[in-house]
Design an enzyme around this catalytic site. Structure first.
Site, PDB file in Angstrom:
ATOM      1  N   SER A 180       1.047  -1.345  -0.111  1.00 43.85           N
ATOM      2  CA  SER A 180       0.049   0.084   0.152  1.00 43.85           C
ATOM      3  C   SER A 180       0.686   1.363   0.088  1.00 43.85           C
ATOM      4  O   SER A 180       0.258   2.273  -0.511  1.00 43.85           O
ATOM      5  CB  SER A 180      -0.872  -0.052   1.147  1.00 43.85           C
ATOM      6  OG  SER A 180      -0.187  -0.171   2.483  1.00 43.85           O
ATOM      7  N   HIS A 208      -5.439  -4.084  -1.137  1.00 46.03           N
ATOM      8  CA  HIS A 208      -5.154  -3.114  -2.315  1.00 46.03           C
ATOM      9  C   HIS A 208      -4.968  -3.840  -3.649  1.00 46.03           C
ATOM     10  O   HIS A 208      -4.316  -3.280  -4.474  1.00 46.03           O
ATOM     11  CB  HIS A 208      -3.918  -2.331  -1.992  1.00 46.03           C
ATOM     12  CG  HIS A 208      -4.054  -1.379  -0.761  1.00 46.03           C
ATOM     13  ND1 HIS A 208      -4.752  -0.040  -0.804  1.00 46.03           N
ATOM     14  CD2 HIS A 208      -3.672  -1.390   0.430  1.00 46.03           C
ATOM     15  CE1 HIS A 208      -4.588   0.274   0.311  1.00 46.03           C
ATOM     16  NE2 HIS A 208      -4.266  -0.212   1.008  1.00 46.03           N
ATOM     17  N   LYS A 239     -12.424  -0.914   1.167  1.00 47.74           N
ATOM     18  CA  LYS A 239     -11.973   0.074   0.057  1.00 47.74           C
ATOM     19  C   LYS A 239     -12.515  -0.197  -1.339  1.00 47.74           C
ATOM     20  O   LYS A 239     -13.559   0.655  -1.379  1.00 47.74           O
ATOM     21  CB  LYS A 239     -10.381  -0.743   0.116  1.00 47.74           C
ATOM     22  CG  LYS A 239      -9.507  -0.254   1.236  1.00 47.74           C
ATOM     23  CD  LYS A 239      -8.192  -0.670   0.900  1.00 47.74           C
ATOM     24  CE  LYS A 239      -7.231  -0.086   2.328  1.00 47.74           C
ATOM     25  NZ  LYS A 239      -7.469  -0.940   3.491  1.00 47.74           N
TER      26      LYS A 239
END
Length: 396
Positions: A180, A208, A239
């Site tokens: 990340s 991610h 996310k």
């Protein structure tokens, strides 16, 4: 105690690593409003990769779940905290990742905190990339397995550690799929080859990557063609998949059954609120219906990276929507981020202890809902002359 704490706080301010919290007065999205700023602001630092945080269908599903199932369960899962929507989402997650089963957590931090202690014993070993996320590091600290840390994405070092770990019962290689802070992607093909050679298991954190890497957005294991060789996947609902909260582990059914019995964050945390489950479930539906949103990110990421590189900036990582602008100095990263906000661009400077000393940066994150004009405006803001305060730091 107060004197000691004030001294610590002052040292943080003096080092230029103080982290202030800007207040957003609008829904999350590419265009936001920030308290104290005039007009709209372009947001380039959210993990809202697919732009689903404020998607109307996602919001509607959250409302429906709230009306039908209530605000919360007031219970952990095994007492009276499991509703049909929790089981449905777990099934949907395992289907999406093509695994046998899945288990929900309040966050992926909790998922990482709960897996190593439950799975590994003093007879086992875990081999962790040195730049793994803090939640993986903390989770490994909780377990009693023999611990190895290999150099970042260094397969020669990993192999040496695996050779030493042959004396242990189980060997688990733990790595972020996408890192990340650096925007680089783990060499999963090589990791899986070593795992096969030394009879090790592979664990990846896909926070991610889930939703936008790989042909169908399943993550780095799909991107690199090793889905059948990665044993355990931990990821987040906070996310790309709606952006609200929640995390999960997906993998072999026996492992998931064990986690339901022994994973402390699961056993001692309230169930995910129904509205959060409803939002995440709809986000997954949208992703599985079409990969068009996920695929649109590649061209936008390439546009930003190529334009910034041509302007003379050093961008870490490769082909990932996380685009770290490497600056080195912590104060420069902080002051420059403030300058960018004045120019209508919301970015954040990162410095120690989030990243190593001397490697401060501004992390830019591309979203599927950024337009080409948005990206061009961001690049233009970076290439404008620095304000006097930032110029003074950069010339030191």
């Amino acid at each position: 105690m107060t004197r000691i704490l004030e001294g610590e706080l002052e040292s943080i301010r003096g080092a230029g690593t103080w982290k202030s919290e800007r207040i957003i007065t609008s829904p999350q999205g590419p265009h936001i409003h920030v308290e104290g700023s005039r007009g709209g602001i372009l947001n380039f630092c959210a993990n809202n990769y697919l732009g689903l945080s404020s998607h109307p269908e996602v919001i509607r599903s959250g409302h429906e779940a709230l009306e039908k199932f209530g605000a919360g369960l007031s219970s952990v899962r095994f007492i009276c905290g499991t509703q049909s929507i929790h089981k449905s989402l777990e099934e949907k997650i395992s289907h999406f990742h093509q695994r046998e089963d899945a288990i929900l957590y309040a966050s992926c931090f909790d998922a990482n905190a709960g897996i190593f202690e439950a799975l590994l014993t003093p007879e086992d070993s875990v081999l962790s990339d040195e730049l793994n996320h803090a939640s993986i590091i903390d989770g490994i600290r909780l377990c009693k397995a023999n611990k190895y840390r290999y150099k970042h994405m260094d397969m020669q070092d990993l192999e040496a550690k695996l050779q030493d770990a042959q004396k242990h019962r189980l060997r688990l290689i733990a790595t972020d799929g996408a890192f990340s802070m650096d925007g680089d992607i783990a060499p999963l093909k090589e990791i899986c080859q070593l795992a096969q050679k030394y009879q090790a298991l592979v664990f990846i954190d896909e926070c991610h990557a889930t939703g936008f890497l790989g042909p169908n957005g399943r993550g780095t294991d799909e991107l690199l063609g090793v889905m059948d060789q990665v044993t355990i996947v931990n990821s987040t609902l906070g996310k790309a998949l709606g952006g609200a909260a929640g995390g999960y582990t997906t993998g072999p059914k026996a492992l998931i059954d064990l986690l339901r019995q022994r994973s402390r964050p699961y056993l001692f945390s309230n169930s995910l609120p129904p509205a959060v489950v409803g939002c995440a479930s709809k986000a997954l539906d949208l992703l599985m219906e079409s990969n068009a949103i996920a695929q649109s990110m590649a061209a936008k990421t390439k546009r930003f990276r190529s334009m910034m590189t041509a302007a003379g900036f050093t961008i870490s990582g490769q082909d990932h929507p996380i685009c770290p602008i490497m600056l080195g100095d912590a104060r420069l990263a902080s002051v420059m981020a403030d300058d960018m906000l004045e120019r209508g661009i919301y970015v954040i400077g990162f410095s120690f202890p989030v990243v190593p000393k001397g490697k401060a940066r501004i992390r830019v994150q591309i979203s599927a809902v950024h337009s080409e004009d948005d990206i061009d405006r961001c690049v233009d803001a970076f290439t404008e002359p620095l304000q006097p305060a930032a110029q003074a730091i950069s010339s030191e």
